[in-house]
Design an enzyme around this catalytic site. Structure first.
Site, PDB file in Angstrom:
ATOM      1  N   HIS A 176      16.769  24.495 -26.560  1.00  0.00           N
ATOM      2  CA  HIS A 176      16.343  25.532 -25.820  1.00  0.00           C
ATOM      3  C   HIS A 176      17.329  25.602 -24.362  1.00  0.00           C
ATOM      4  O   HIS A 176      17.591  24.397 -24.099  1.00  0.00           O
ATOM      5  CB  HIS A 176      14.960  25.936 -25.274  1.00  0.00           C
ATOM      6  CG  HIS A 176      14.059  26.440 -26.346  1.00  0.00           C
ATOM      7  ND1 HIS A 176      13.333  27.438 -25.771  1.00  0.00           N
ATOM      8  CD2 HIS A 176      14.030  26.159 -27.829  1.00  0.00           C
ATOM      9  CE1 HIS A 176      12.678  27.686 -27.082  1.00  0.00           C
ATOM     10  NE2 HIS A 176      13.132  26.952 -28.156  1.00  0.00           N
ATOM     11  N   GLU A 177      17.736  26.716 -23.905  1.00  0.00           N
ATOM     12  CA  GLU A 177      18.746  26.888 -22.741  1.00  0.00           C
ATOM     13  C   GLU A 177      20.164  26.104 -23.202  1.00  0.00           C
ATOM     14  O   GLU A 177      20.801  25.432 -22.524  1.00  0.00           O
ATOM     15  CB  GLU A 177      18.251  25.946 -21.753  1.00  0.00           C
ATOM     16  CG  GLU A 177      17.134  27.065 -21.082  1.00  0.00           C
ATOM     17  CD  GLU A 177      15.579  26.579 -21.435  1.00  0.00           C
ATOM     18  OE1 GLU A 177      14.843  27.522 -21.790  1.00  0.00           O
ATOM     19  OE2 GLU A 177      15.615  25.177 -22.131  1.00  0.00           O
ATOM     20  N   HIS A 189      11.043  17.574 -24.951  1.00  0.00           N
ATOM     21  CA  HIS A 189      12.001  17.263 -23.897  1.00  0.00           C
ATOM     22  C   HIS A 189      12.527  18.102 -23.067  1.00  0.00           C
ATOM     23  O   HIS A 189      13.536  18.584 -23.468  1.00  0.00           O
ATOM     24  CB  HIS A 189      13.114  16.141 -24.640  1.00  0.00           C
ATOM     25  CG  HIS A 189      12.582  14.904 -25.484  1.00  0.00           C
ATOM     26  ND1 HIS A 189      13.298  14.262 -26.420  1.00  0.00           N
ATOM     27  CD2 HIS A 189      11.365  14.261 -25.514  1.00  0.00           C
ATOM     28  CE1 HIS A 189      12.687  13.340 -26.903  1.00  0.00           C
ATOM     29  NE2 HIS A 189      11.380  13.313 -26.249  1.00  0.00           N
ATOM     30  N   GLU A 208      20.481  34.327 -21.325  1.00  0.00           N
ATOM     31  CA  GLU A 208      19.155  35.111 -21.405  1.00  0.00           C
ATOM     32  C   GLU A 208      19.250  36.338 -20.930  1.00  0.00           C
ATOM     33  O   GLU A 208      18.383  36.830 -19.932  1.00  0.00           O
ATOM     34  CB  GLU A 208      18.278  34.144 -20.855  1.00  0.00           C
ATOM     35  CG  GLU A 208      18.148  32.877 -21.648  1.00  0.00           C
ATOM     36  CD  GLU A 208      17.293  31.921 -21.106  1.00  0.00           C
ATOM     37  OE1 GLU A 208      16.556  31.099 -21.902  1.00  0.00           O
ATOM     38  OE2 GLU A 208      17.032  31.706 -19.844  1.00  0.00           O
ATOM     39  N   GLU A 225       9.613  34.577 -24.250  1.00  0.00           N
ATOM     40  CA  GLU A 225       8.886  34.395 -22.988  1.00  0.00           C
ATOM     41  C   GLU A 225       9.019  35.291 -21.968  1.00  0.00           C
ATOM     42  O   GLU A 225       8.231  35.215 -21.064  1.00  0.00           O
ATOM     43  CB  GLU A 225       9.345  32.760 -22.840  1.00  0.00           C
ATOM     44  CG  GLU A 225      10.862  32.768 -22.427  1.00  0.00           C
ATOM     45  CD  GLU A 225      11.315  31.507 -22.495  1.00  0.00           C
ATOM     46  OE1 GLU A 225      11.543  31.019 -21.320  1.00  0.00           O
ATOM     47  OE2 GLU A 225      11.383  30.756 -23.717  1.00  0.00           O
TER      48      GLU A 225
END
Length: 699
Positions: free
Chosen positions: A478-479, A409, A169, A503
């Protein structure tokens, strides 16, 4: 005479140990040979220009001799392949998979062990992998390191991010290769978890441009049961060497023959458009393994998400850890919880009114109060809602409105805990009719000591997709580790984040205007990205006058991102009330398709601009998106992708007079005109701006 015979024999041996193959177009040439020490090496040329100078290959093994030197070639074979295939979803209805393959069968004299190296040469680049055949002298083994070299032919302009084991990121740095140095970066970048262990280690995909106009990209494909490859750079020598992300005890990969490494890929072209249009990464993955793909469908969605990032509400129900419990031990509401039954119904109403497929709700389940930063194992059970979120009532209401709910989740990085609960969580989704889950992996990984990019986690991300397929569910992670084309094999792995998304604009120094012009050349080569575009209220001072953060964009650039950043899962990320104030511009988000039968990359330059036109999968409409960096830009594009002989109504959403990403981001104008395939369209993009166009056939 004896010396002459000996010399002739040496030349013959050298020729036998060398092999050359080319791309179908003959523009790319790969030369393979064994060095004097019997070490595999290769070179790559493009139109007779050096791309990769002599670079060696090899694998270090733990506790046993390396697979690096002392090899002889026992056989080689070539074949030409043309294997077009049809993706379930994608940028094209049919993907061409045409290449020439060279297979080298090697044997290490000292150990008798076998190693195959396979090259596939496409018109847009080169791919190669290590293959470990089943053999008596090698069964179970541990990879200590993979020493794959990429020796560059010059000091290229390079778009790079640090070799962080736990995060991609980052904002891309644009420097000469010789200036790669992580220690010079400002690390006040909003990333909560960093694991950087070398100032000259960077991540792939690595995009470059040579001084003489060649575009290069080094990446990998089909990372399965193997760690992610980072790259150790030697800036002064223009050299890169593979570096595999370790596990908790420092090992890289545990394998058993027969086994293969991922494909190492080198894109090269003198036309940047060919890089972003390429589907080589997907071609290198195995075909779809899901028999019934009927449940895998594109989606546009809204959700309870951005309001947390702008501070309007929170994920947690009870607030801070110190104030979370009432006298009787129960959770005490803070009054700022976003995922309430009533608030979610408001989003459902908005989705139904405007034709969206789904609604995502984050923060619906217990556990958000005290997990962040605590490396806690048992945080979420993925089935228990907060007291103010009525799971059945919400889903019944959504069903009555024809809207699907998207599950969330957040694992908190506690992967072992997630896997223990996975089937129960998926059963709950099936019970209430959720078609898709957005998973999150914020924080340090449990099992403790593992990294997001290690073999254990790569296997986990792929396992979740495979297990979701057993339940006929789609996954948006995500991540996670960045995708390498696995969505061809499991197309229910519909999207991933795995890069710096929208974001970060809400609460950090944000993403500079060039960021979205680089992503298609890097992260998106491996698979669809859930970037969450569509932010209309651009300055965060709208919510809090003390805030200076903002999205580095104009409003119409946010529209163009739906076309330029491909994903079959697209979010209209802003708040419903913000869209209600700009319904004329919002119309493009409502109209734009997310699954395509054809794509045309009209203009492309990494770090500067991108213009893409796409035709919807089951219709005749086209959509165009054009974006630029911090510089204003004007161009003229031909509309020859439109069907000849047809007229189209073009609705053009463009930056307004005086628009500027920083000073005047919301100035826009909409105009309509009639066009044909013979028309040309003038594009005028503001600083940090964009243009979005819909083309609808006139009956």
């Amino acid at each position: 005479m004896k010396n002459l015979i000996t010399t002739a024999l040496l030349v013959l041996v050298t020729l036998v140990q060398a092999q050359t193959t080319t791309s179908p177009s003959k523009e790319i040439q790969v030369n393979f040979q064994l060095t004097a020490q019997g070490q595999p090496s290769y070179t790559v040329k493009y139109k007779n220009q050096d791309v990769i100078l002599t670079s060696t290959l090899g694998i270090e093994l733990k506790d046993i001799p390396a697979l690096e030197k002392g090899f002889s070639m026992i056989n080689s074979s070539e074949k030409a392949m043309d294997e077009p295939w049809t993706p379930v979803m994608g940028e094209y209805a049919v993907i061409q998979n045409k290449y020439n393959q060279l297979t080298l069968n090697l044997q290490q004299k000292e150990t008798g062990r076998l190693l195959n190296i396979i090259f596939k040469v496409y018109d847009e680049g080169v791919a190669f992998r290590y293959e470990f055949p089943k053999q008596p002298n090698l069964n179970y083994f541990i990879i200590k390191e993979e020493n794959t070299q990429f020796n560059l032919a010059g000091n290229h302009k390079t778009f790079w991010i640090p070799g962080d084991y736990d995060s991609q990121e980052y904002v891309y740095n644009e420097t000469q290769f010789s200036d790669i140095d992580v220690s010079k970066l400002d690390m006040n970048n909003g990333i909560g978890l960093k694991t950087i262990r070398d100032n000259h280690r960077i991540q792939s995909p690595l995009m470059m441009k040579s001084a003489n106009g060649l575009y290069l990209n080094i990446f990998e494909a089909a990372v399965v049961n193997y760690p992610v490859m980072h790259l150790n750079s030697v800036p002064a020598k223009y050299q890169l060497t593979s570096h595999l992300v370790p596990n908790a005890i420092g090992d890289k990969a545990y394998l058993q023959t027969p086994a293969v490494s991922p494909w190492r890929t080198i894109f090269v072209s003198d036309d940047a458009r060919k890089i972003v249009a390429s589907k080589m990464i997907f071609n290198l993955n195995e075909p779809c393994k899901i028999k019934d793909v009927s449940y895998i469908k594109p989606m546009k969605y809204v959700g309870v998400w951005w309001e947390m990032h702008v501070g309007k509400s929170t994920w947690d129900f009870a607030g801070s850890q110190n104030a979370q419990n009432a006298a009787d031990g129960s959770l005490k509401p803070s009054g700022k919880h976003g995922a309430t039954t009533e608030n979610v119904k408001r989003y459902i109403d908005f989705a139904a009114k405007h034709g969206f497929d789904g609604v995502l709700v984050e923060g619906w389940n217990v556990g958000w109060e005290d997990w962040f930063g605590n490396w806690k194992e048992d945080v979420f059970d993925f089935v228990t809602p907060y007291p103010d979120f009525n799971l059945k009532a919400v889903n019944d209401y959504a069903k009555s409105k024809g809207v699907k709910m998207i599950m969330h989740h957040e694992t908190s990085g506690s992967v072992a805990n997630y896997e223990r609960h996975l089937d129960r969580a998926f059963n709950l989704m099936k019970e209430y009719g959720y078609p898709a889950v957005k998973s999150g992996y914020v924080g340090r990984i449990i099992p403790r000591g593992e990294f997001h990019d290690g073999q254990t986690m790569v296997n986990h991300f792929n396992f979740v997709a495979r297990r979701a397929a057993d339940f006929n569910l789609m996954v948006n992670s995500h991540e996670s580790s960045r995708p390498t084309g696995y969505s061809r094999t499991y197309p229910n792995y519909i999207a991933a984040e795995a890069a710096r998304g929208n974001e970060f604009n809400g609460w950090s120094n944000g993403n500079p205007p060039a960021h979205e012009t680089i992503l298609p050349f890097t992260r998106l080569l491996g698979g669809p990205m859930d970037y969450t575009p569509g932010i209309f209220e651009i300055k965060m001072s709208y919510y809090d006058k003390t805030k200076t953060e903002q999205v580095h964009t104009t409003l119409t650039k946010q529209l163009a991102l739906y076309v330029t950043l491909y994903s079959p899962l697209q979010m209209a990320a802003d708040l419903p009330e913000n869209y209600e104030r700009y319904l004329d511009a919002f119309q493009f988000i409502k109209d734009v398709a997310v699954d395509w039968q054809d794509s045309k990359y009209l203009e492309a330059e990494p770090g500067d601009y991108l213009t893409v036109a796409r035709k919807e999968k089951n219709g005749e409409r086209w959509f165009l998106g054009a974006i630029t960096d911090e510089n204003a830009r004007s161009s003229e594009v031909k509309l020859d992708f439109l069907t000849p002989g047809k007229k189209y109504k073009a609705i053009i959403y463009q930056d307004g007079k005086g628009a500027d990403w920083k000073d005047n981001p919301k100035a826009y104008e909409i105009k309509t005109m009639t066009v044909t395939s013979k028309s040309k369209l003038k594009l005028n993009l503001a600083k940090g701006g964009g243009t979005a166009v819909s083309f609808e056939p006139i009956q």
